[in-house]
Design an enzyme around this catalytic site. Structure first.
Site, PDB file in Angstrom:
ATOM      1  N   HIS A 169       0.870  -1.184   0.000  1.00  0.00           N
ATOM      2  CA  HIS A 169       0.000   0.000   0.000  1.00  0.00           C
ATOM      3  C   HIS A 169       0.907   1.233   0.000  1.00  0.00           C
ATOM      4  CE1 HIS A 169      -3.455   2.425   0.588  1.00  0.00           C
ATOM      5  NE2 HIS A 169      -3.721   2.202   1.866  1.00  0.00           N
TER       6      HIS A 169
ATOM      7  N   HIS B 256      -2.595  -2.271  -9.664  1.00  0.00           N
ATOM      8  CA  HIS B 256      -3.547  -1.670  -8.740  1.00  0.00           C
ATOM      9  C   HIS B 256      -4.800  -2.523  -8.710  1.00  0.00           C
ATOM     10  CE1 HIS B 256      -6.045   1.330  -6.765  1.00  0.00           C
ATOM     11  NE2 HIS B 256      -4.913   1.888  -6.411  1.00  0.00           N
TER      12      HIS B 256
ATOM     13  N   ASP C 205       2.551   5.497  -6.919  1.00  0.00           N
ATOM     14  CA  ASP C 205       3.824   5.396  -6.201  1.00  0.00           C
ATOM     15  C   ASP C 205       5.033   5.279  -7.108  1.00  0.00           C
ATOM     16  OD1 ASP C 205       2.861   5.585  -3.634  1.00  0.00           O
ATOM     17  OD2 ASP C 205       2.261   3.488  -3.598  1.00  0.00           O
TER      18      ASP C 205
HETATM   19  N1  ACO Z   1       4.550  -6.983 -10.530  1.00  0.00           N
HETATM   20  C1  ACO Z   1       4.439  -8.215 -11.124  1.00  0.00           C
HETATM   21  N2  ACO Z   1       3.291  -8.910 -11.155  1.00  0.00           N
HETATM   22  C2  ACO Z   1       2.219  -8.362 -10.557  1.00  0.00           C
HETATM   23  C3  ACO Z   1       2.255  -7.105  -9.944  1.00  0.00           C
HETATM   24  C4  ACO Z   1       3.477  -6.401  -9.946  1.00  0.00           C
HETATM   25  N3  ACO Z   1       3.582  -5.200  -9.389  1.00  0.00           N
HETATM   26  N4  ACO Z   1       1.036  -6.814  -9.449  1.00  0.00           N
HETATM   27  C5  ACO Z   1       0.256  -7.864  -9.751  1.00  0.00           C
HETATM   28  N5  ACO Z   1       0.960  -8.791 -10.421  1.00  0.00           N
HETATM   29  C6  ACO Z   1       0.454 -10.035 -10.983  1.00  0.00           C
HETATM   30  C7  ACO Z   1       0.210 -11.087  -9.909  1.00  0.00           C
HETATM   31  O1  ACO Z   1       1.353 -11.909  -9.698  1.00  0.00           O
HETATM   32  C8  ACO Z   1      -0.962 -11.840 -10.490  1.00  0.00           C
HETATM   33  O2  ACO Z   1      -0.462 -12.690 -11.501  1.00  0.00           O
HETATM   34  P1  ACO Z   1      -1.118 -14.154 -11.705  1.00  0.00           P
HETATM   35  O3  ACO Z   1      -2.525 -13.873 -12.156  1.00  0.00           O
HETATM   36  O4  ACO Z   1      -0.269 -14.799 -12.721  1.00  0.00           O
HETATM   37  O5  ACO Z   1      -1.073 -14.827 -10.371  1.00  0.00           O
HETATM   38  C9  ACO Z   1      -1.773 -10.771 -11.199  1.00  0.00           C
HETATM   39  O6  ACO Z   1      -0.825  -9.752 -11.540  1.00  0.00           O
HETATM   40  C10 ACO Z   1      -2.879 -10.166 -10.328  1.00  0.00           C
HETATM   41  O7  ACO Z   1      -2.290  -9.711  -9.114  1.00  0.00           O
HETATM   42  P2  ACO Z   1      -3.061  -9.644  -7.735  1.00  0.00           P
HETATM   43  O8  ACO Z   1      -2.094  -9.818  -6.609  1.00  0.00           O
HETATM   44  O9  ACO Z   1      -4.234 -10.576  -7.772  1.00  0.00           O
HETATM   45  O10 ACO Z   1      -3.615  -8.170  -7.761  1.00  0.00           O
HETATM   46  P3  ACO Z   1      -4.185  -7.389  -6.525  1.00  0.00           P
HETATM   47  O11 ACO Z   1      -5.253  -6.512  -7.021  1.00  0.00           O
HETATM   48  O12 ACO Z   1      -4.522  -8.311  -5.407  1.00  0.00           O
HETATM   49  O13 ACO Z   1      -2.930  -6.514  -6.013  1.00  0.00           O
HETATM   50  C11 ACO Z   1      -1.415  -4.748  -5.749  1.00  0.00           C
HETATM   51  C12 ACO Z   1      -2.793  -5.166  -6.246  1.00  0.00           C
HETATM   52  C13 ACO Z   1      -1.237  -5.149  -4.265  1.00  0.00           C
HETATM   53  C14 ACO Z   1      -1.286  -3.229  -5.815  1.00  0.00           C
HETATM   54  C15 ACO Z   1      -0.332  -5.422  -6.622  1.00  0.00           C
HETATM   55  O14 ACO Z   1      -0.469  -5.012  -7.956  1.00  0.00           O
HETATM   56  C16 ACO Z   1       1.088  -5.135  -6.116  1.00  0.00           C
HETATM   57  O15 ACO Z   1       1.570  -5.847  -5.222  1.00  0.00           O
HETATM   58  N6  ACO Z   1       1.765  -4.081  -6.682  1.00  0.00           N
HETATM   59  C17 ACO Z   1       3.109  -3.738  -6.251  1.00  0.00           C
HETATM   60  C18 ACO Z   1       3.031  -2.915  -4.983  1.00  0.00           C
HETATM   61  C19 ACO Z   1       2.499  -1.521  -5.234  1.00  0.00           C
HETATM   62  O16 ACO Z   1       2.916  -0.819  -6.151  1.00  0.00           O
HETATM   63  N7  ACO Z   1       1.579  -1.102  -4.372  1.00  0.00           N
HETATM   64  C20 ACO Z   1       0.995   0.250  -4.435  1.00  0.00           C
HETATM   65  C21 ACO Z   1      -0.439   0.206  -4.829  1.00  0.00           C
HETATM   66  S1  ACO Z   1      -1.074   1.834  -5.013  1.00  0.00           S
HETATM   67  C22 ACO Z   1      -1.340   2.359  -3.464  1.00  0.00           C
HETATM   68  O17 ACO Z   1      -1.599   1.648  -2.547  1.00  0.00           O
HETATM   69  C23 ACO Z   1      -1.204   3.739  -3.238  1.00  0.00           C
END
Ligand code: ACO
Length: 435
Positions: A274, A314, A370
């Site tokens: 987050h 996201h 971010d």
């Molecule tokens: N890098 C690589 N792969 C990713 C990323 C990423 N940043 N984000 C998601 N994926 C992939 C997952 O591995 C998953 O792949 P799969 O279907 O093969 O298993 C798919 O994309 C879906 O991901 P989820 O985890 O189901 O997506 P979710 O909506 O639960 O997570 C989140 C969202 C937490 C923001 C995620 O994208 C992440 O961890 N991003 C990196 C951290 C980040 O930048 N956070 C800031 C968010 S913005 C904020 O809070 C202000």
């Protein structure tokens, strides 16, 4: 959202019909504002719960604060597009808007700014005794989480939740004291003396002064940098039901005081998934080290060897995050003053490579807010571990708007159900007879 009577199928145009195949009973449930009421569902299926980890398809409240359309890349506070607010408004005006629901007139704005300005001081015991109890290398976000909770012990009247004037008093205090607490955490963790708030300075300028004065290395007194921080604060003011806002609402629903609930929200924001992501982005870019290493790094992410691409993806935006577009512009303006952040080229290359890669495009993973914010903060001289704290300062106004909305809606205590998958009933075995 009242349900149609059992068995009257097809009478409401915007509705779904649920059939319990065990009994053949059906229920028509209206779709209102894009949702169906669980109260209606429970009439037919009182013992069947939605299994929805991470709340992928659960609306926990009705809200009129922020509208977000992730597919269209739209973000609006109280109906006003984020692009217009970032261009024309100030953070304090936006804070007023999210809290009160309308833009202020001139007199309302002046009173609001005056009230916030004159609540920026924190009790001397907070600074001298509470803050100085931390270890010398404490993470400022850990300090902030605790400091916000500790404020509740100074404002005992904050427990009078039914009194709207008292609530507004605490809202003003919390918004006003966040920059002071944030700067205090930084000054302590870098061994520098505390700088008191200066009520002659505007909100952002005052914060920059408390952070950096009198260190000439930082351009803290440059109006364009104050404005850049103000724009970043506008972009971070609210984002509907994200993890930290949900924490605020959940704890608020128990009728804890706003300081305690806001501390829980800060704690949720601390996590790298987050608000901690901006810190992780800089660490990731530093680790990559050079443009040449970008393709290998992206391959490692895809192969599950380097964790996630920080600042990408996201839960709601499946198109470009509109805040990221604005931030990219702000970055250019800031770098003209501070000089370019050397990590920028790596970030741009990473974005370019990822946006051409099927792994990221098929999963709709785009830069989020971010991805570029950390580069700006770093160029201005903010230490990396202050990044989540910088996010928390403006998000306080959003958290409080949701807290206020929750209390005005007469909500129930947050208490989800579970699907039990553990052991069945069994008899206790005394320790000396267990094998
Ligand atoms: N890098 C690589 N792969 C990713 C990323 C990423 N940043 N984000 C998601 N994926 C992939 C997952 O591995 C998953 O792949 P799969 O279907 O093969 O298993 C798919 O994309 C879906 O991901 P989820 O985890 O189901 O997506 P979710 O909506 O639960 O997570 C989140 C969202 C937490 C923001 C995620 O994208 C992440 O961890 N991003 C990196 C951290 C980040 O930048 N956070 C800031 C968010 S913005 C904020 O809070 C202000």
């Amino acid at each position: 959202m009242a349900a149609a009577l059992l068995g009257t199928v097809g009478t409401v145009p915007d509705s779904i019909t649920i059939t319990d195949n065990r009994t053949g009973d059906t229920l028509e449930v209206p779709i209102v504002n894009g949702g169906v009421s669980s109260a209606d569902w429970r009439k037919l299926l009182p013992d069947v719960f939605f299994y929805d980890p991470g709340f992928m398809a659960t609306a926990a409240c009705e809200s009129s604060i922020t509208e977000l359309d992730g597919d269209a890349g739209i973000l609006r506070y109280r109906g006003y597009p984020i692009e217009q607010l970032a261009e024309q408004s100030t953070y304090l005006e936006v804070a007023y808007l999210v809290i009160h629901g309308e833009l202020p007139d001139k007199q309302q704005y002046d009173t609001w700014v005056h009230d916030i300005t004159y609540h920026t001081f924190i009790h001397e015991n907070m600074r001298k005794r509470f803050m100085e109890g931390f270890h010398y290398d404490a993470h400022p976000m850990g300090m902030l989480v605790s400091a916000v909770a500790a404020l509740s012990t100074f404002y005992l009247d904050a427990k009078k939740l039914a009194d709207p004037d008292q609530r507004m008093q605490e809202i003003i205090r919390l918004i006003a004291k966040m920059p002071t607490l944030a700067a205090c955490c930084h000054r302590f963790s870098s061994g520098m003396p505390f700088v008191y708030p200066d009520n002659n300075k505007a909100f952002t300028e005052n914060f920059m002064n408390m952070m950096f004065s009198p260190d000439a290395k930082y351009a803290f007194d440059h109006p364009a940098l104050h404005r850049a921080i103000d724009v970043l604060f506008i972009l971070h003011a609210d984002h509907e039901q994200n993890c930290s806002t949900t924490a605020m609402r959940v704890v608020g629903s128990s009728h804890a005081d706003p300081y305690t609930a806001a501390s829980a929200a800060c704690a949720a924001l601390y996590g790298p998934r987050h608000g901690g992501a901006n810190e992780q982005v800089i660490r990731m870019l530093t680790e990559i080290g050079s443009i040449d290493n970008v393709p290998a790094f992206v391959d490692a992410v895809k192969g599950g060897k380097s964790g996630r691409l920080q600042g990408f993806g996201h839960r709601v935006y499946k198109n470009y995050d509109p805040r990221a577009t604005i931030i990219k512009k702000v970055a250019d303006e800031v770098f003209e003053i501070t000089g370019k952040n050397p990590l920028l080229d790596i970030a741009l290359k990473l974005e370019e490579v990822a946006l051409k890669d099927e792994y990221f495009t098929s999963r709709k993973l785009y830069p989020n807010v971010d991805f570029y914010s950390g580069l700006i903060y770093q160029a201005m001289g903010f230490p990396i571990d202050m990044f989540p704290v910088l996010f928390a300062i403006p998000r306080m106004s959003g958290w409080l708007a949701h807290w206020q909305e929750l209390l005005e809606q007469d909500s129930r205590i947050a208490r989800p159900r579970q699907l039990y998958i553990g052991a069945g009933a069994r008899d206790y075995v005394p320790l000396d007879t267990r094998s």
